[in-house]
Design a protein around this motif. Structure first.
Motif, short mmCIF file in Angstrom:
data_model
loop_
_atom_site.label_atom_id
_atom_site.label_comp_id
_atom_site.label_asym_id
_atom_site.label_seq_id
_atom_site.Cartn_x
_atom_site.Cartn_y
_atom_site.Cartn_z
N GLN A 348 -38.85 -46.60 -27.37
CA GLN A 348 -38.49 -47.61 -28.36
C GLN A 348 -36.97 -47.69 -28.49
N PRO A 349 -36.42 -48.91 -28.55
CA PRO A 349 -34.95 -49.03 -28.68
C PRO A 349 -34.46 -48.49 -30.03
N LEU A 350 -33.33 -47.81 -30.00
CA LEU A 350 -32.72 -47.24 -31.19
C LEU A 350 -31.36 -47.90 -31.45
N ALA A 351 -31.03 -48.04 -32.72
CA ALA A 351 -29.72 -48.59 -33.08
C ALA A 351 -28.64 -47.58 -32.73
N ALA A 352 -27.51 -48.08 -32.24
CA ALA A 352 -26.42 -47.20 -31.82
C ALA A 352 -25.08 -47.89 -32.07
N GLN A 353 -24.05 -47.08 -32.22
CA GLN A 353 -22.68 -47.57 -32.39
C GLN A 353 -21.86 -47.10 -31.19
N VAL A 354 -21.22 -48.05 -30.52
CA VAL A 354 -20.42 -47.73 -29.33
C VAL A 354 -18.94 -47.87 -29.67
N SER A 355 -18.17 -46.87 -29.24
CA SER A 355 -16.74 -46.84 -29.53
C SER A 355 -15.95 -46.52 -28.27
N VAL A 356 -14.68 -46.85 -28.31
CA VAL A 356 -13.76 -46.44 -27.25
C VAL A 356 -13.48 -44.95 -27.41
N HIS A 357 -13.24 -44.27 -26.29
CA HIS A 357 -12.82 -42.86 -26.32
C HIS A 357 -11.32 -42.83 -26.06
N HIS A 395 -29.28 -54.01 -30.86
CA HIS A 395 -29.33 -52.63 -31.30
C HIS A 395 -28.05 -51.85 -31.06
N THR A 396 -27.27 -52.22 -30.05
CA THR A 396 -26.03 -51.49 -29.73
C THR A 396 -24.84 -52.30 -30.24
N LEU A 397 -24.17 -51.76 -31.25
CA LEU A 397 -23.11 -52.50 -31.94
C LEU A 397 -21.76 -51.84 -31.69
N PRO A 398 -20.74 -52.64 -31.35
CA PRO A 398 -19.42 -52.06 -31.09
C PRO A 398 -18.68 -51.74 -32.38
N HIS A 415 -9.61 -53.28 -24.73
CA HIS A 415 -10.84 -53.46 -23.96
C HIS A 415 -11.54 -54.68 -24.54
N GLU A 416 -11.98 -55.56 -23.63
CA GLU A 416 -12.54 -56.84 -24.10
C GLU A 416 -13.81 -56.66 -24.92
N ALA A 417 -14.49 -55.54 -24.78
CA ALA A 417 -15.76 -55.36 -25.49
C ALA A 417 -15.57 -54.89 -26.93
N PHE A 418 -14.34 -54.51 -27.31
CA PHE A 418 -14.13 -53.91 -28.63
C PHE A 418 -13.03 -54.65 -29.38
N PRO A 419 -13.35 -55.16 -30.58
CA PRO A 419 -12.32 -55.84 -31.39
C PRO A 419 -11.21 -54.86 -31.75
#
Length: 817
Positions: A348-357, A395-398, A415-419
């Motif tokens: 099942q898909p899970l909510a996640a937060q993606v960030s720059v390292h 589900h995957t939010l930047p 990075h274009e994917a992250f405000p």
């Protein structure tokens, strides 16, 4: 942390009834009235002044050379009579390093004893002895049970902090010295406990399934070695940070070797327990099934987290929760792509937060990203996650990022994917918030300013600042042991204003302030329960260019603490401390192994720590912790070196603000204080983080993995499972069929708010049914023993119900199968 004192003593026991022993001055015997002893009990020990010790001792520590010379001629009555009512300490780290000193000291004191014992009117029997001999004689003469208080004798409670051996030379520096290794010690401690528990469960389940022959039982030897390494590091010159540099490096090598071995034990146990079909288990030491969560390039290097490489096939991650309570936490993993989907073990898909390292304030690490997932993990159990390469915008939010440059001309990675928003010169304060609180930060310093609970209108002041202590310019200076500041701390003034990076997202938000010598992180988790009720803080400190400086973190609040603050003793109990103005500044610092707090009638502020450091409260409403110290000279306490081998060290904290319930009163005048249950849980979350173990990359088909739930239900939340470890067999490299279960029932303060905290917490008046505690395992018998398992306290019993009083620690021998 032990002090450099070993005791051999003299026992003065009075003969007869209702006698008087006189302490003599100049002149004949009996010319001055002294200590009166009635009933023929042993005289009470009093610390003899240094001048007296120098009169009767043959050698004492001095700044120059010390010669051992026996006293010549007959002893005058005065010299012998000086010892009549004294317990004289003989010996320390620097004594008896030459054979002639032993002989001379023994013969000198024996002559004194012979003289004293030959005088009937002295009414004494003087002899060599230990403190145990003194107390044994005391109990015998007063007719009380050993350990009981003799009637009429005063009792000293508490501890011996803070300690000074002369003048204002307080031994309060070593509370912080070499914080890197104090932290590594705690990391090893947490891994040892986790490895012991998981290994014990794996062995018990493998034996029950008849698969013990396929399991690496020989990992037991790695546990034994790690236990010995951790015990070795508790030496009074190891954990204290007061050993020579070469010895420290040797300690570090041993700690790291044991840490790597424990990670291997955890990997092997988790591999077996997480398999859905145990028959498919195959142990291959050359091809481990799981990867480590992090690695260290050297014993003095900080850990580097493992990066999970994503491709078309799913990657699996096994998560280990070392706590005995079910846990809701945000787990952060490093992955090779921002396009990542996170799935549960069922798919099942899970909510996640993606960030720059980030590698610095303004530089992103190329091709490395952080994915953060809130997940509920079983008590002492294992959970499973899947990671897949691909987009899942629902589900995957930047995370969004703001960077405050404060006028500095710096190039910022994008990075274009992250405000990303760059603020060149803004200094306005800003806030982060979750469901429990709103937290305000200074737009100039990036440091904490205040906290406002969501159900209150008024903010609670929480000003944070960095400070620097110097050391004296003349005479004795600070060193590994001593803290001898040159006055009050001065504000830390960096060369350039800090760069601030503010990250916001659905599951956590954080502020990182980049200073020249420190990178400060304050993170707010947006989760119900323990994670969301406190602030996570870390301080990455590098003061390798300092000369005789100590870096401190101070928090100012409006709490009316009335000169009192509280620190723990070895994480077991909490001791009140009073700021004493009559003592020098350094005398008001105390060790903080686990926590320190200040409080008033409305609020309590607790600073939880993941490493032992020195702490104080020098003004009402303040908490102050020393982060690191670099000192260029020896302080003449035996080390013979300065404190110049500093490392880049990361200190971890949680800051918890609690409110007293209406009608509850702050205990006044008591010798002890207690954390709340929330505070206890917060400490365990900090000191036992989730371990994330990626499944090593392999060809499909993927193995069938299933989460592991070892407990039928969580124990009462005032119980802490200190350890569950297998006992050794006749072959001491292998486990026997029995295990040791060590439990601690915590004492807690009921007067702090516990409603609507977002987690389930129940107690059972100290009762636990061990027979129904474990899922899939039977408890064959239970036998209470002494804490160290050396002595049985009762016969083995089929009854598995136990009871513990608050604050009690108990050990049980049992059989799992």
């Amino acid at each position: 942390m032990s002090e450099r004192v070993s005791w051999e003593g003299l026992i003065c026991s009075a003969r007869g009834q209702g006698i008087e022993v006189r302490s003599l001055g100049q002149g004949a015997l009996g010319s001055q009235k002294g200590l009166s002893i009635s009933g023929g009990v042993p005289c009470r020990p009093r610390g003899p002044p240094m001048a007296m010790l120098q009169k009767v001792s043959l050698r004492w520590i001095c700044s120059g050379s010390c010669k051992v010379e026996p006293h010549a001629g007959p002893f005058p009555a005065l010299r012998a009579a000086l010892l009549l009512d004294q317990l004289v300490p003989l010996g320390d780290d620097f004594r008896y390093d030459k054979p002639q000193e032993w002989d001379a000291q023994f013969s000198n004191y024996q002559r004194l004893f012979d003289f004293l014992n030959s005088k009937p009117d002295f009414h004494v029997q003087a002899q060599f002895g230990t403190l145990s001999d003194y107390f044994d004689a005391l109990y015998k003469r007063t007719g009380v049970e050993p350990g009981a208080r003799p009637p009429g004798f005063p009792v000293l409670s508490g501890d011996f902090f803070s300690y000074a051996d002369r003048e204002d030379h307080y031994w309060t520096g070593y509370y912080t010295s070499r914080p890197f290794y104090k932290s590594l010690d705690r990391v090893l401690e947490a891994h040892l406990r986790g490895a012991e528990i998981l290994y014990s469960l794996a062995v018990a389940h493998a034996r029950r399934s008849g698969l013990a022959g396929q399991y690496p039982l020989s990992n037991f030897a790695l546990l034994t070695e790690a236990r010995r390494t951790l015990g070795l590091f508790q030496h009074h010159d190891a954990i204290t940070g007061t050993a020579k540099e070469a010895v420290v490096a040797d300690y570090g090598v041993r700690l790291l070797r044991s840490l790597v071995n424990l990670k291997q034990v955890i990997i092997n146990a988790a591999h077996y327990l997480v398999l859905g079909d145990k028959e498919t288990y195959h142990f291959d030491p050359e091809v481990p099934f799981l990867q480590m969560d992090d690695t260290r390039s050297n014993h003095d290097a900080l850990p580097e987290r493992t990066v999970i490489r994503l491709d078309s096939s799913p990657r699996y991650v096994v998560l280990f929760n070392p706590l005995e309570q079910e846990r809701l936490s945000v787990v952060s993993l490093l992955v090779s792509s921002p396009q990542v989907r996170v799935l549960s073990e069922e798919g099942q898909p899970l909510a996640a937060q993606v960030s720059v390292h980030w590698s610095s304030a303004t530089d992103m690490v190329p091709d490395v990203y952080q994915v953060s997932v809130p997940i509920r993990l079983p008590a002492l159990g294992l959970g499973v996650l899947q990671l897949q390469l691909g987009l899942d915008g629902h589900h995957t939010l930047p995370s969004s990022v703001r960077i405050y440059l404060h006028g500095r001309q710096l190039v910022v990675s994008r990075h274009e994917a992250f405000p990303l928003r760059i603020i060149d010169s803004g200094t306005g304060d800003f806030a982060l918030s979750n469901r429990y609180m709103q937290v305000w930060f200074s737009g100039l310093s990036g440091l904490l300013k205040s906290i406002r609970r969501v159900d209150e209108e008024q903010e609670q002041r929480m000003d944070m600042e960095f400070l620097v202590y110097g050391t004296r310019t003349s005479k004795d200076k600070s060193g590994a042991y001593l803290f001898l500041p040159d006055g009050e701390a001065q504000p830390y003034v960096p060369k350039d204003p800090p760069v601030l990076r503010v990250t916001e997202g659905p599951f956590f938000s954080e502020v990182v302030a980049y200073y020249e010598h420190i990178h400060q992180v304050v993170r707010l988790y947006n989760l119900p329960g323990v994670e969301g009720l406190s602030l996570y803080m870390s301080s990455l400190v590098d003061i390798r260019d300092y000369v005789n400086r100590e870096l401190a973190l101070r928090i100012h609040t409006a709490i009316d603490s009335q000169g009192t603050f509280f620190t723990d003793l070895n994480g077991f109990q909490v001791q009140p401390r009073r700021y004493l103005k009559k003592l020098p500044l350094q005398a008001n610092f105390y060790p903080m192994p686990v926590m320190a707090y200040i409080q008033d009638a409305q609020n309590r502020l607790t600073l939880h720590t993941a490493q032992a450091l020195g702490v104080s409260s020098l003004r009402d409403g303040q908490l102050e912790v020393i982060l690191d110290r670099r000192l260029m000279q020896d302080d003449n306490r035996g080390l013979g070196q300065g404190l110049k081998d500093n490392k880049r060290s990361c200190n971890y904290f949680r800051l918890l603000l609690e409110r007293r319930t209406l009608g509850s009163e702050v205990p006044d005048g008591h010798s002890t204080s207690y954390p709340s249950l929330l505070s206890h849980l917060t400490s365990t979350y900090l000191n036992a983080p989730v371990l994330a173990l990626p499944v090593a990359k392999r060809q499909p088909p993927a193995p069938g993995l299933r989460s592991f739930h070892p407990l039928a239900s969580s124990p009462p939340c005032d119980f802490h499972l200190l350890n569950l470890r297998m006992l050794q067999a006749e072959d001491d490299t292998l486990p026997s069929a029995e295990a040791a279960l060590i439990l601690h029932r915590k004492g807690f303060d009921c007067g702090l708010e516990a409603k609507n905290l977002g987690f389930n917490c129940t107690t059972s008046q100290g009762k636990v049914a061990l027979g129904s505690l474990f899922h899939g395992l039977d408890v064959g018998f239970v036998q209470p023993t002494s804490l160290t398992l050396l002595y049985p306290l009762a016969s083995p019993s089929n009854s598995t119900d136990i009871y513990l009083e608050p604050m009690e620690v108990a050990t049980f021998r049992l059989r799992l199968g």
